[in-house]
Write a protein that holds these residues in place. Structure first.
Motif, PDB file in Angstrom:
ATOM      1  N   SER B 198       0.818  -1.211   0.000  1.00  0.00           N
ATOM      2  CA  SER B 198       0.000   0.000   0.000  1.00  0.00           C
ATOM      3  C   SER B 198       0.856   1.267   0.000  1.00  0.00           C
ATOM      4  CB  SER B 198      -0.945  -0.015   1.194  1.00  0.00           C
ATOM      5  OG  SER B 198      -0.214  -0.192   2.379  1.00  0.00           O
ATOM      6  N   LEU B 223       0.764  12.679  -6.929  1.00  0.00           N
ATOM      7  CA  LEU B 223       0.940  12.700  -5.476  1.00  0.00           C
ATOM      8  C   LEU B 223       2.146  13.536  -5.101  1.00  0.00           C
ATOM      9  CD1 LEU B 223       0.423   8.914  -4.618  1.00  0.00           C
ATOM     10  CD2 LEU B 223      -1.264  10.750  -4.613  1.00  0.00           C
ATOM     11  N   ASN B 228       3.868   7.568  -0.263  1.00  0.00           N
ATOM     12  CA  ASN B 228       2.457   7.790   0.065  1.00  0.00           C
ATOM     13  C   ASN B 228       1.791   6.461   0.378  1.00  0.00           C
ATOM     14  OD1 ASN B 228       0.906  10.636  -1.107  1.00  0.00           O
ATOM     15  ND2 ASN B 228       3.105  10.354  -1.381  1.00  0.00           N
ATOM     16  N   GLU B 229       0.873   6.485   1.355  1.00  0.00           N
ATOM     17  CA  GLU B 229       0.052   5.306   1.647  1.00  0.00           C
ATOM     18  C   GLU B 229      -1.231   5.437   0.823  1.00  0.00           C
ATOM     19  OE1 GLU B 229       0.791   2.858   3.922  1.00  0.00           O
ATOM     20  OE2 GLU B 229      -1.151   1.855   4.158  1.00  0.00           O
ATOM     21  N   VAL B 230      -1.550   4.420   0.030  1.00  0.00           N
ATOM     22  CA  VAL B 230      -2.780   4.465  -0.766  1.00  0.00           C
ATOM     23  C   VAL B 230      -3.557   3.178  -0.550  1.00  0.00           C
ATOM     24  CG1 VAL B 230      -1.748   5.904  -2.567  1.00  0.00           C
ATOM     25  CG2 VAL B 230      -1.759   3.427  -2.820  1.00  0.00           C
ATOM     26  N   ASN B 231      -4.834   3.168  -0.970  1.00  0.00           N
ATOM     27  CA  ASN B 231      -5.603   1.935  -0.824  1.00  0.00           C
ATOM     28  C   ASN B 231      -5.777   1.249  -2.171  1.00  0.00           C
ATOM     29  OD1 ASN B 231      -7.837   3.320  -2.036  1.00  0.00           O
ATOM     30  ND2 ASN B 231      -8.239   4.228  -0.029  1.00  0.00           N
ATOM     31  N   LEU B 232      -6.250   0.023  -2.107  1.00  0.00           N
ATOM     32  CA  LEU B 232      -6.363  -0.801  -3.303  1.00  0.00           C
ATOM     33  C   LEU B 232      -7.319  -0.184  -4.321  1.00  0.00           C
ATOM     34  CD1 LEU B 232      -5.536  -3.377  -4.700  1.00  0.00           C
ATOM     35  CD2 LEU B 232      -7.333  -4.577  -3.472  1.00  0.00           C
ATOM     36  N   GLU B 233      -8.367   0.484  -3.820  1.00  0.00           N
ATOM     37  CA  GLU B 233      -9.324   1.125  -4.738  1.00  0.00           C
ATOM     38  C   GLU B 233      -8.626   2.125  -5.642  1.00  0.00           C
ATOM     39  OE1 GLU B 233     -13.093   2.698  -3.769  1.00  0.00           O
ATOM     40  OE2 GLU B 233     -13.208   1.532  -1.921  1.00  0.00           O
ATOM     41  N   GLN B 234      -7.719   2.899  -5.026  1.00  0.00           N
ATOM     42  CA  GLN B 234      -7.005   3.907  -5.803  1.00  0.00           C
ATOM     43  C   GLN B 234      -6.109   3.224  -6.835  1.00  0.00           C
ATOM     44  OE1 GLN B 234      -7.247   7.371  -5.742  1.00  0.00           O
ATOM     45  NE2 GLN B 234      -5.937   7.111  -7.525  1.00  0.00           N
ATOM     46  N   LEU B 236      -6.637   0.312  -8.183  1.00  0.00           N
ATOM     47  CA  LEU B 236      -7.539  -0.198  -9.217  1.00  0.00           C
ATOM     48  C   LEU B 236      -7.958   0.925 -10.158  1.00  0.00           C
ATOM     49  CD1 LEU B 236      -9.842  -2.540  -7.098  1.00  0.00           C
ATOM     50  CD2 LEU B 236      -8.259  -3.252  -8.880  1.00  0.00           C
ATOM     51  N   ARG B 237      -8.159   2.096  -9.600  1.00  0.00           N
ATOM     52  CA  ARG B 237      -8.567   3.233 -10.422  1.00  0.00           C
ATOM     53  C   ARG B 237      -7.435   3.648 -11.364  1.00  0.00           C
ATOM     54  NH1 ARG B 237     -11.295   8.732  -8.056  1.00  0.00           N
ATOM     55  NH2 ARG B 237     -10.284  10.174  -9.468  1.00  0.00           N
ATOM     56  N   ASP B 261      -7.100 -10.121  -4.828  1.00  0.00           N
ATOM     57  CA  ASP B 261      -7.658  -8.769  -4.943  1.00  0.00           C
ATOM     58  C   ASP B 261      -7.012  -7.947  -6.048  1.00  0.00           C
ATOM     59  OD1 ASP B 261      -9.246  -9.416  -2.834  1.00  0.00           O
ATOM     60  OD2 ASP B 261      -7.942  -8.515  -1.320  1.00  0.00           O
ATOM     61  N   ALA B 264      -7.641  -7.863 -11.040  1.00  0.00           N
ATOM     62  CA  ALA B 264      -8.337  -7.026 -12.024  1.00  0.00           C
ATOM     63  C   ALA B 264      -7.391  -6.062 -12.740  1.00  0.00           C
ATOM     64  CB  ALA B 264      -9.445  -6.246 -11.323  1.00  0.00           C
TER      65      ALA B 264
ATOM     66  N   ARG C  29     -12.479   5.595  -3.803  1.00  0.00           N
ATOM     67  CA  ARG C  29     -11.632   6.185  -4.846  1.00  0.00           C
ATOM     68  C   ARG C  29     -11.995   5.675  -6.228  1.00  0.00           C
ATOM     69  NH1 ARG C  29      -9.636  10.737  -4.603  1.00  0.00           N
ATOM     70  NH2 ARG C  29      -8.223  10.289  -6.304  1.00  0.00           N
ATOM     71  N   PHE C  30     -12.483   4.427  -6.290  1.00  0.00           N
ATOM     72  CA  PHE C  30     -12.758   3.850  -7.594  1.00  0.00           C
ATOM     73  C   PHE C  30     -13.970   4.513  -8.234  1.00  0.00           C
ATOM     74  CE2 PHE C  30     -13.929   0.378 -10.554  1.00  0.00           C
ATOM     75  CZ  PHE C  30     -12.688   0.217 -11.150  1.00  0.00           C
ATOM     76  N   LEU C  54     -14.395  -5.443  -5.819  1.00  0.00           N
ATOM     77  CA  LEU C  54     -14.035  -4.253  -5.048  1.00  0.00           C
ATOM     78  C   LEU C  54     -14.997  -4.063  -3.874  1.00  0.00           C
ATOM     79  CD1 LEU C  54     -12.286  -1.612  -5.064  1.00  0.00           C
ATOM     80  CD2 LEU C  54     -14.242  -0.578  -6.169  1.00  0.00           C
ATOM     81  N   ASN C 186      -6.442   0.713   6.251  1.00  0.00           N
ATOM     82  CA  ASN C 186      -6.070   0.351   4.890  1.00  0.00           C
ATOM     83  C   ASN C 186      -5.601  -1.101   4.852  1.00  0.00           C
ATOM     84  OD1 ASN C 186      -5.672   0.588   2.212  1.00  0.00           O
ATOM     85  ND2 ASN C 186      -3.758   1.752   2.358  1.00  0.00           N
ATOM     86  N   PRO C 302      -5.995  10.994  -3.222  1.00  0.00           N
ATOM     87  CA  PRO C 302      -5.460   9.764  -3.820  1.00  0.00           C
ATOM     88  C   PRO C 302      -4.689   8.932  -2.803  1.00  0.00           C
ATOM     89  CG  PRO C 302      -4.986  11.624  -5.229  1.00  0.00           C
ATOM     90  CD  PRO C 302      -5.564  12.186  -3.965  1.00  0.00           C
ATOM     91  N   GLU C 304      -3.920   7.742   1.190  1.00  0.00           N
ATOM     92  CA  GLU C 304      -4.691   7.542   2.413  1.00  0.00           C
ATOM     93  C   GLU C 304      -4.384   8.637   3.434  1.00  0.00           C
ATOM     94  OE1 GLU C 304      -6.332   4.756   4.196  1.00  0.00           O
ATOM     95  OE2 GLU C 304      -7.019   4.077   2.238  1.00  0.00           O
TER      96      GLU C 304
END
Lengths: 256, 336, 334
Positions: B198, B223, B228-234, B236-237, B261, B264, C29-30, C54, C186, C302, C304
């Motif tokens: 992450s 960024l 940076n700490e990010v999540n999986l959704e970001q 994926l985006r 996870d 995709a 975010r998605f 997701l 997270n 973007p 966390e």
């Protein structure tokens, strides 16, 4: 309820016995006043009588049942303790505070039901503070809070209430209100033990007076015969005079 | 007569002193003017990234203490590193620099990091030890730091510094020619991970410049700051085409490729998840060796376009700048 | 009517976390795709596999975890405030959080596997409370002794934590530990949830069942005992269950401040000090707050935002407002 206390001794540290040998008995509907100087062990005695402090020696019996044999809940259904007034932290209403008196009648995970609420209503009415029941317990006067604590003892269903200086910090009017309520409750068969620094109150309200001197009850009996200039001198180490009014009422004054 | 001899002696002593104290005045990357003794022979590099520049410019024998990126103890050093620096157990340092230790080692020059060591530098200057501060997070600053280190180490090193700059330009220009025909939208979209699944490299980091130089686009360029700490959704985006894992930290490509996870992502579907190889220096950081990092990444992103011979570049760099011949096996670790 | 507006039935309050839960599942975010989220949740055709995965594999476990963490911190905070008769106390008072944080950091310096991190947090949370209880038993187990023991043991584990950070690798483990300590959810996965859900479920049930009796503990020990409460037993049980709930939260989300202090106060301002209502309302408000703050933490930027930073940003002003209200009620401020 009849309370019998025989040869009771208690010590916080082994070296010093604060109570050495206390014997005291009083019966249903009676008010006993415990008089003694500061540090004489009055509060300790009440805590022993309520079963919170297991005695070093001696026994306390409630209607013939040895106090030390009773489980805490049974004990709390028989005898109640009204501690000295202190400022509560959370704003419970008077009703919620009195409801806590139902604890000994409820299991660990049980919540009060309708019969508990009925008992609380009845107790609040008995001490005449029905109009205060929804007020925060933190925002009523000291005298009113003392009455609420008595109501809690009633809700508890106890046959005897032990009161630690119930009128300390109260003005004469509220002192009288509280003591008058206590006196009125003896009509229902309740017994009281009251510690006090006011020997005049013993003359006014007590059925029995006990002088706690150096860890034991050295003088006890009906107030008119035991409250003498000699017993007061022995208790407080100062000289008093007792004056008598026309109607036969008595009052105690320090001797100048 | 006697007075004349004493006067002459004093003059001689004065001139000897002058020669001994002959110094180069330079301005470091924190803006301090530093008087660097040209005879500095006990150099301490408490800035891990800067240490590799000292080696690349031939100053390694003058190191009395050196920090290396991610090397805490001799036991944690790789076999190549141990062969590359036989004196490692003697000079290895780690953690926060200790002023008293630096002085007791009789260091005559300290190389430090402007973002972390300003206080230490101040104390050392008070004690009469010159300090050169580095601030390197862009290619320009890297080139500046190499020139600076060349000035610090002396004329031979300065020559090597200019040769390295020429090499760096050559690699970058060659790759930009090879990828010039790619429209912006055709460029590979690269996610540069950190030391966990992450953590990603921020836009201000050298890694972002490295991706650009290799003809890719960093998806995390927007960024700010460092890691940076990010999540999986970001993630994926962003949906990157390629995922690059740095040559340090615990993350391996299998952790991503086998993670349900992450399936995709285009990079996972096409299997384009790579851990950057490492021999000596981490090639994603602003070190001279990062020109190999650029070449490796470009060859990884566009194997059919890039004309550079990666194996020859790796062997040539180690030969020329580290005076260290690599085995075929070691070259193969970078150029597969 | 007035009585109703002040004391809405508890089931009405239950709708608040449910609404927060729904909102949190919808945003991320998605992207926000109202219809698609609905279809995924009810197993209907339509959304892409990516979106389905997701929602079900990333958002759902994280929102569930946020709900548990928020409820745990708030309920333990409310109970401890009552138990220690101190409205400024929160779940960190007994050093449990410090112990758990140290355990997690210790595990993080060897591995990033979340089960080991959780094991470390539990082990050292229990070690911390064990030491506090030992101090308590030696000196009489009063509330004061426990608080002082908690402060000492907490300070001890904070020092150990500092030591771990000092020796950690600044390139790999130190940033992980530092970020972890800031608090956040997270990377929460389904595999993290069975333990958290079990401990939270049992713990919350324990406090819900015990909630009326907690009122008695806000009185002095003497009064509670005179009312027939076996004070030591009840207090030890509350501390033990609370410790497990805190450990479960810290193990997954790091040390999140302010929730355990402020939420009970908000709840108390709303429904009064009676734990019969305070405990369920704290649980619901706590769950709602952490669900929503976590949704902000993972959606706003973007990258966390550490959850612990958000709870502080919201908690401090909220606490100030409540404190001002309290002073006004006592006539000490205007």
């Amino acid at each position: 309820m009849r309370i019998e206390c025989r040869d009771l001794a208690y010590a916080y540290t082994p070296a010093q016995e604060i109570l050495q040998s206390v014997s005291l008995t009083w019966g249903t509907g009676q008010i006993v006043f415990i008089l003694g100087s500061n540090g004489s062990g009055k509060t300790t005695l009440l805590e022993c009588l309520s079963g919170l402090r297991p005695p070093l020696r001696g026994h306390v019996a409630l209607d013939g049942h040895d106090l030390s044999d009773l489980p805490p809940r049974t004990r709390a259904q028989m005898i109640g303790l009204v501690p000295q007034l202190h400022e509560p932290i959370f704003e419970f209403t008077v009703e919620q505070a009195v409801l806590m008196g139902r604890a000994p009648h409820l299991g660990l995970f049980e919540r009060p039901g309708s019969n508990d609420r009925a008992a609380v209503r009845e107790a609040i009415a008995a001490v005449g503070i029905h109009h205060l029941r929804h007020r925060p317990y933190t925002q009523i006067s000291g005298g009113e809070r003392q009455l609420a604590l008595i109501a809690r003892g009633l809700a508890q269903g106890a046959g005897c209430l032990l009161m630690d200086e119930p009128v300390a910090h109260l003005d004469p009017h509220h002192q009288h209100d509280v003591m008058a309520s206590v006196r009125a409750l003896t009509e229902r068969g309740l017994s009281f033990a009251v510690t006090s620094h006011l020997p005049n109150h013993a003359l006014l309200y007590a059925d029995w007076t006990a002088f706690l001197i150096e860890g034991s009850v050295q003088i006890q009996g009906p107030p008119r015969s035991t409250i003498t200039e000699a017993s007061l001198q022995a208790t407080y180490r100062m000289a008093f005079e007792i004056i008598e009014g026309a109607s036969g009422s008595r009052a105690i004054l320090p001797r100048q | 007569m006697k007075c004349r001899w004493i006067a002459l002696g004093l003059i001689v002593l004065w001139s000897v002193g002058c020669i001994a104290q002959e110094a180069t005045r330079i301005v470091d990357q924190a803006g301090y003017t530093v008087s660097v003794p040209s005879t500095a022979s006990r150099i301490a590099s408490v800035y891990g990234i800067g240490t590799y520049t000292v080696y690349a410019l031939g100053g390694e024998d003058r190191l009395a203490l050196a920090f290396y990126v991610g090397v805490k103890t001799v036991a944690s050093a790789s076999d190549v590193l141990l062969r590359w620096e036989p004196r490692l157990s003697e000079i290895l340092g780690f953690g926060d620099p200790n002023v008293e230790e630096l002085v007791s080692l009789r260091t005559d020059l300290v190389l430090a990091d402007a973002s972390r060591h300003l206080d230490v530098a101040e104390q050392l200057r008070d004690l009469g030890v010159p300090v050169v501060l580095y601030r390197v997070e862009t290619p320009e600053a890297l080139i500046e730091s190499v020139i600076l280190t060349g000035q610090v180490l002396g004329p031979e090193s300065a020559t090597l510094a200019s040769e390295w700059i020429a090499d760096y330009d050559r690699v970058v220009v060659s790759i930009s020619e090879d990828t010039a025909s790619l429209a912006e939208a055709e460029k590979a979209r690269v996610l540069f991970l950190g030391t966990s699944l992450s953590t990603v490299a921020g836009g201000d980091m050298y890694q972002t410049s490295l991706i650009r130089a290799a003809g890719g686009r960093s998806v995390t360029a927007e960024l700010t700051g460092s890691w940076n700490e990010v999540n999986l959704e970001q993630i994926l985006r962003w949906n990157p085409d390629v995922i690059v894992i740095p040559p340090y930290g615990p993350v391996q490509p299998s952790a991503i490729l086998e993670n349900a996870d992450w399936q995709a992502l285009d990079a996972v579907k096409t299997g384009r998840v790579y851990r950057m190889p490492r021999l000596v220096a981490p090639m994603d950081t602003p070190v001279p060796e990062s020109l190999l990092g650029i070449a490796w990444l470009a060859s990884t992103l566009y194997p059919e376009r890039v004309r550079l011979d990666l194996a020859a570049e790796v062997a040539g760099f180690y030969e020329k700048y580290y005076r260290f011949p690599l085995t075929q096996d070691e070259i193969g670790r970078i150029a597969q | 009517m007035i009585a109703f507006s002040r004391k809405p039935p508890v089931w009405v309050l239950g709708l608040i976390p449910l609404a927060a839960f729904a909102i949190a599942l919808w945003v991320g975010r998605f992207g926000v795709h109202w219809g698609d989220t609905f279809r995924v949740l009810f197993g209907l055709e339509g959304p892409s596999d990516v979106f389905r995965a997701l929602i079900l594999r990333v958002r759902l476990p994280r929102v569930l975890a946020a709900a548990c963490v928020g409820a745990n911190l708030s309920v333990v905070g409310a109970s401890f405030q009552g138990l220690f008769r101190n409205p400024l106390v929160d779940s960190r008072i007994l050093g449990v959080s410090s112990g758990a944080a140290f355990g997690a950091a210790l595990a993080l310096s060897f591995t990033s596997h979340s089960l080991w991190v959780q094991a470390g947090a539990y082990t050292f949370a229990l070690a911390a409370i064990g030491l506090v209880m030992m101090i308590g038993m030696r000196f009489g187990s009063s509330a004061l002794v426990l608080v002082i023991g908690g402060i000492l043991i907490g300070a001890l584990f904070n020092s150990f934590l500092g030591l771990i950070k000092y020796v950690a690798d600044p390139l790999s483990t130190l940033p992980t530990i530092t970020y972890w300590l800031l608090g956040g959810l997270n990377g929460t996965q389904w595999s993290d949830l069975p333990l958290l859900l079990t401990v939270s479920g049992l713990g919350l049930n324990f406090f819900i069942l015990l909630r009326w009796r907690l009122n008695l503990l806000t009185m002095s020990d003497t009064e509670a005992q005179a009312l027939g409460v076996r004070i030591r037993g009840v207090r030890n049980a509350i501390v033990a269950v609370g410790t497990l709930m805190i450990a479960a939260s810290v193990a997954l989300a790091g040390t999140i401040g302010w929730v355990g202090l402020v939420i009970p106060h908000v709840a108390r301002a709303w429904v009064g000090p009676d734990h019969g209502r305070l405990i369920p309302v704290s649980a619901m408000l706590g769950a709602t707050t952490v669900i929503l703050l976590d949704a902000v933490a993972r959606t706003a930027l973007p990258s966390e935002i550490p959850l612990g930073i958000l709870t502080g940003l919201l908690g401090v002003p909220a606490f100030l407002v409540l404190f001002l209200r309290f002073l006004r009620a006592r006539g000490e401020a205007t």
